[in-house]
Motif scaffolding. Structure first.
Motif, PDB file in Angstrom:
ATOM      1  N   ALA A   1       0.831  -1.206   0.000  1.00 49.73           N
ATOM      2  CA  ALA A   1       0.000   0.000   0.000  1.00 49.73           C
ATOM      3  C   ALA A   1       0.864   1.254   0.000  1.00 49.73           C
ATOM      4  CB  ALA A   1      -0.923  -0.010   1.213  1.00 49.73           C
ATOM      5  N   LEU A   2       1.981   1.218   0.708  1.00 49.96           N
ATOM      6  CA  LEU A   2       2.911   2.340   0.706  1.00 49.96           C
ATOM      7  C   LEU A   2       3.448   2.596  -0.696  1.00 49.96           C
ATOM      8  CD1 LEU A   2       4.819   4.401   2.123  1.00 49.96           C
ATOM      9  CD2 LEU A   2       6.415   2.480   2.452  1.00 49.96           C
ATOM     10  N   CYS A   3       3.815   1.539  -1.395  1.00 51.04           N
ATOM     11  CA  CYS A   3       4.334   1.697  -2.757  1.00 51.04           C
ATOM     12  C   CYS A   3       3.276   2.298  -3.689  1.00 51.04           C
ATOM     13  CB  CYS A   3       4.825   0.359  -3.296  1.00 51.04           C
ATOM     14  SG  CYS A   3       6.351  -0.209  -2.496  1.00 51.04           S
ATOM     15  N   ASP A   4       2.022   1.919  -3.491  1.00 46.34           N
ATOM     16  CA  ASP A   4       0.939   2.527  -4.276  1.00 46.34           C
ATOM     17  C   ASP A   4       0.836   4.025  -3.985  1.00 46.34           C
ATOM     18  OD1 ASP A   4       0.294   0.103  -5.419  1.00 46.34           O
ATOM     19  OD2 ASP A   4      -1.318  -0.341  -3.988  1.00 46.34           O
ATOM     20  N   ALA A   5       0.949   4.395  -2.709  1.00 45.65           N
ATOM     21  CA  ALA A   5       0.869   5.803  -2.325  1.00 45.65           C
ATOM     22  C   ALA A   5       2.052   6.590  -2.884  1.00 45.65           C
ATOM     23  CB  ALA A   5       0.827   5.923  -0.799  1.00 45.65           C
ATOM     24  N   ILE A   6       3.212   5.984  -2.916  1.00 45.98           N
ATOM     25  CA  ILE A   6       4.393   6.626  -3.496  1.00 45.98           C
ATOM     26  C   ILE A   6       4.187   6.877  -4.981  1.00 45.98           C
ATOM     27  CG2 ILE A   6       6.798   6.184  -4.157  1.00 45.98           C
ATOM     28  CD1 ILE A   6       7.165   4.907  -1.380  1.00 45.98           C
ATOM     29  N   GLU A   7       3.661   5.869  -5.675  1.00 46.98           N
ATOM     30  CA  GLU A   7       3.458   6.020  -7.113  1.00 46.98           C
ATOM     31  C   GLU A   7       2.446   7.123  -7.429  1.00 46.98           C
ATOM     32  OE1 GLU A   7       2.986   3.217 -11.085  1.00 46.98           O
ATOM     33  OE2 GLU A   7       2.953   2.329  -9.091  1.00 46.98           O
ATOM     34  N   LEU A   8       1.435   7.282  -6.597  1.00 44.32           N
ATOM     35  CA  LEU A   8       0.432   8.331  -6.807  1.00 44.32           C
ATOM     36  C   LEU A   8       1.043   9.725  -6.741  1.00 44.32           C
ATOM     37  CD1 LEU A   8      -2.651   6.993  -4.792  1.00 44.32           C
ATOM     38  CD2 LEU A   8      -2.449   7.230  -7.277  1.00 44.32           C
ATOM     39  N   ARG A   9       2.155   9.874  -5.992  1.00 44.72           N
ATOM     40  CA  ARG A   9       2.794  11.181  -5.834  1.00 44.72           C
ATOM     41  C   ARG A   9       4.041  11.320  -6.706  1.00 44.72           C
ATOM     42  NH1 ARG A   9       0.178   9.948  -1.224  1.00 44.72           N
ATOM     43  NH2 ARG A   9      -0.691  11.643   0.047  1.00 44.72           N
ATOM     44  N   SER A  10       4.265  10.370  -7.577  1.00 45.15           N
ATOM     45  CA  SER A  10       5.518  10.344  -8.338  1.00 45.15           C
ATOM     46  C   SER A  10       5.666  11.499  -9.318  1.00 45.15           C
ATOM     47  CB  SER A  10       5.645   9.014  -9.088  1.00 45.15           C
ATOM     48  OG  SER A  10       4.584   8.851 -10.011  1.00 45.15           O
ATOM     49  N   SER A  11       4.560  12.039  -9.806  1.00 42.45           N
ATOM     50  CA  SER A  11       4.647  13.100 -10.798  1.00 42.45           C
ATOM     51  C   SER A  11       5.063  14.438 -10.203  1.00 42.45           C
ATOM     52  CB  SER A  11       3.298  13.265 -11.517  1.00 42.45           C
ATOM     53  OG  SER A  11       2.288  13.638 -10.595  1.00 42.45           O
ATOM     54  N   SER A  12       4.991  14.570  -8.881  1.00 42.75           N
ATOM     55  CA  SER A  12       5.280  15.858  -8.260  1.00 42.75           C
ATOM     56  C   SER A  12       6.415  15.795  -7.239  1.00 42.75           C
ATOM     57  CB  SER A  12       4.025  16.399  -7.564  1.00 42.75           C
ATOM     58  OG  SER A  12       3.577  15.494  -6.564  1.00 42.75           O
ATOM     59  N   ALA A  13       7.133  14.675  -7.169  1.00 41.89           N
ATOM     60  CA  ALA A  13       8.191  14.526  -6.170  1.00 41.89           C
ATOM     61  C   ALA A  13       9.505  14.111  -6.818  1.00 41.89           C
ATOM     62  CB  ALA A  13       7.786  13.507  -5.109  1.00 41.89           C
ATOM     63  N   ASP A  14      10.599  14.606  -6.253  1.00 41.97           N
ATOM     64  CA  ASP A  14      11.932  14.228  -6.723  1.00 41.97           C
ATOM     65  C   ASP A  14      12.471  13.019  -5.976  1.00 41.97           C
ATOM     66  OD1 ASP A  14      12.618  16.527  -8.610  1.00 41.97           O
ATOM     67  OD2 ASP A  14      12.030  17.608  -6.805  1.00 41.97           O
ATOM     68  N   GLY A  15      11.903  12.734  -4.820  1.00 38.52           N
ATOM     69  CA  GLY A  15      12.350  11.597  -4.036  1.00 38.52           C
ATOM     70  C   GLY A  15      11.424  11.380  -2.856  1.00 38.52           C
ATOM     71  N   PHE A  16      11.599  10.239  -2.198  1.00 36.28           N
ATOM     72  CA  PHE A  16      10.727   9.861  -1.087  1.00 36.28           C
ATOM     73  C   PHE A  16      11.569   9.371   0.089  1.00 36.28           C
ATOM     74  CE2 PHE A  16       8.579   9.192  -5.100  1.00 36.28           C
ATOM     75  CZ  PHE A  16       7.366   9.840  -4.904  1.00 36.28           C
ATOM     76  N   VAL A  17      11.066   9.619   1.287  1.00 37.58           N
ATOM     77  CA  VAL A  17      11.691   9.121   2.509  1.00 37.58           C
ATOM     78  C   VAL A  17      10.636   8.352   3.290  1.00 37.58           C
ATOM     79  CG1 VAL A  17      12.658   9.772   4.757  1.00 37.58           C
ATOM     80  CG2 VAL A  17      13.440  10.912   2.682  1.00 37.58           C
TER      81      VAL A  17
END
Length: 343
Positions: A67-83
């Motif tokens: 579920a976390l990976c799904d949430a990361i992908e949803l924000r991928s167009s507006s983020a340079d990286g994730f923590v």
């Protein structure tokens, strides 16, 4: 423009505070963690915070990470990286699962703490600052999922926790760290093979236990475990050896479900042809077991669960383990290359 980093809080020691009944438990929000990091404002990074879970690391599930990976992908167009901040009990497993499920070029940097915020010398703020710095740096693009602890950068596929309390517990026995955070700057000095992601559906994760072979074992425990499992990882002795009494049970299990042979030592490879006695690596592989190569038992379990969830057959699983375990080249990876998935 400032680089943009999204921080997902999952709980863990880094987010713990004292409880009324004694001890500590995850209570601090991701927003509270980020706001308490000295020097983060000077890092020139636009940080968004998401409180995703509030659990100790031991209570996270494969479904939580999917579920976390799904949430990361949803924000991928507006983020340079994730923590991702989480408990260190399972960080070597969750990071590898993220790496297998994450097809994007943006990095996912996982971090946590060995000392909770109520202790002198709490390491959470420094680890979180280092993670944000790395996630915002273009040098991290394409690394997939990495773990940053104690100013060291570790590949998700290599990292291991080797001490229960020491802040320097994390190491990468097979290859060493990828790099370091030095004076607020990421220095990547090493490379890692990251063949591709796995199209796994972990809505209902498979049951994949790890059986650790030990001196004097008989086959009763193996048969009891295997009978209720969708797949099995054997943490074998040395380079891939088990007591001779286990051979028949493992061979029979391998005829109906995947059985992966890893080394309980935690570093170094499973061999393929050096030893020839009953219960040796040569004997077990000839009976249908799948070599984990350089993957330790915890990593092998994560890959096997993902491969089963992706609907892979035995041939597909053998190819995946051959690549992930360092036994074959990346072109043998059985699923679509990530380059075809990245927007």
């Amino acid at each position: 423009m400032k680089p943009r980093v999204v921080v997902f809080g999952l709980g863990g020691t880094i987010a713990m505070s004292a409880t009324s009944s004694g001890g500590v438990a995850p209570k601090l929000t991701a927003e509270e963690l980020v706001s308490a990091v000295p020097g983060l404002a000077e890092a020139e990074v636009d940080v968004e915070v998401v409180q995703f879970r509030q659990l100790p690391g031991a209570s996270l599930t494969l479904g939580d990470i999917a579920a976390l990976c799904d949430a990361i992908e949803l924000r991928s167009s507006s983020a340079d990286g994730f923590v991702v901040t989480q408990g260190t009990d399972t960080i070597e497993e969750t990071a590898y699962l993220i790496d297998l499920l994450h097809p994007l070029v943006q990095p996912v940097v996982v971090t946590g703490a060995m000392r909770n915020p109520t202790m002198a010398g709490a390491d959470g703020p420094a680890n979180l600052l280092a993670a944000v710095v790395l996630a915002a740096d273009p040098v991290a693009r394409g690394l997939g999922c990495v773990v940053v602890m104690n100013d060291q950068v570790h590949a998700a596929s290599r990292i291991r926790k080797g001490h229960s309390t020491n802040t320097g517990t994390f190491a990468s026995p097979n290859g060493g760290p990828l790099g370091y955070i030095v004076e607020g700057t990421a220095r990547i000095l090493n490379s890692v093979r990251r063949p591709g992601s796995v199209p796994a559906d972990l809505t209902k994760p498979p049951r994949v236990p790890i059986y650790t072979a030990a001196l004097g074992d008989d086959d009763e425990t193996v048969r009891a475990i295997a009978g209720k499992a969708d797949g099995l990882v054997v943490a074998a002795m040395g380079v891939g050896h088990v007591p001779a009494q286990l051979v028949d049970a493992l061979a029979e299990t391998a005829t109906t479900r995947p059985v992966v042979l890893a080394s309980r030592t935690g570093s170094g490879p499973v061999l393929s042809s050096t030893y020839g006695f009953p219960g040796s690596e040569r004997d077990l592989l000839a009976r249908g077991l799948i070599s984990a190569g350089l993957l330790d038992p915890l990593k092998a379990r994560i890959l096997l669960a993902a491969a089963i969830s992706a609907g892979g057959d035995i041939r597909t699983m053998r190819r995946a383990f051959a690549v992930a375990g360092g036994l074959s080249n990346d072109e043998s990876w059985p699923w679509k290359p990530d380059s075809e998935k990245i927007n």
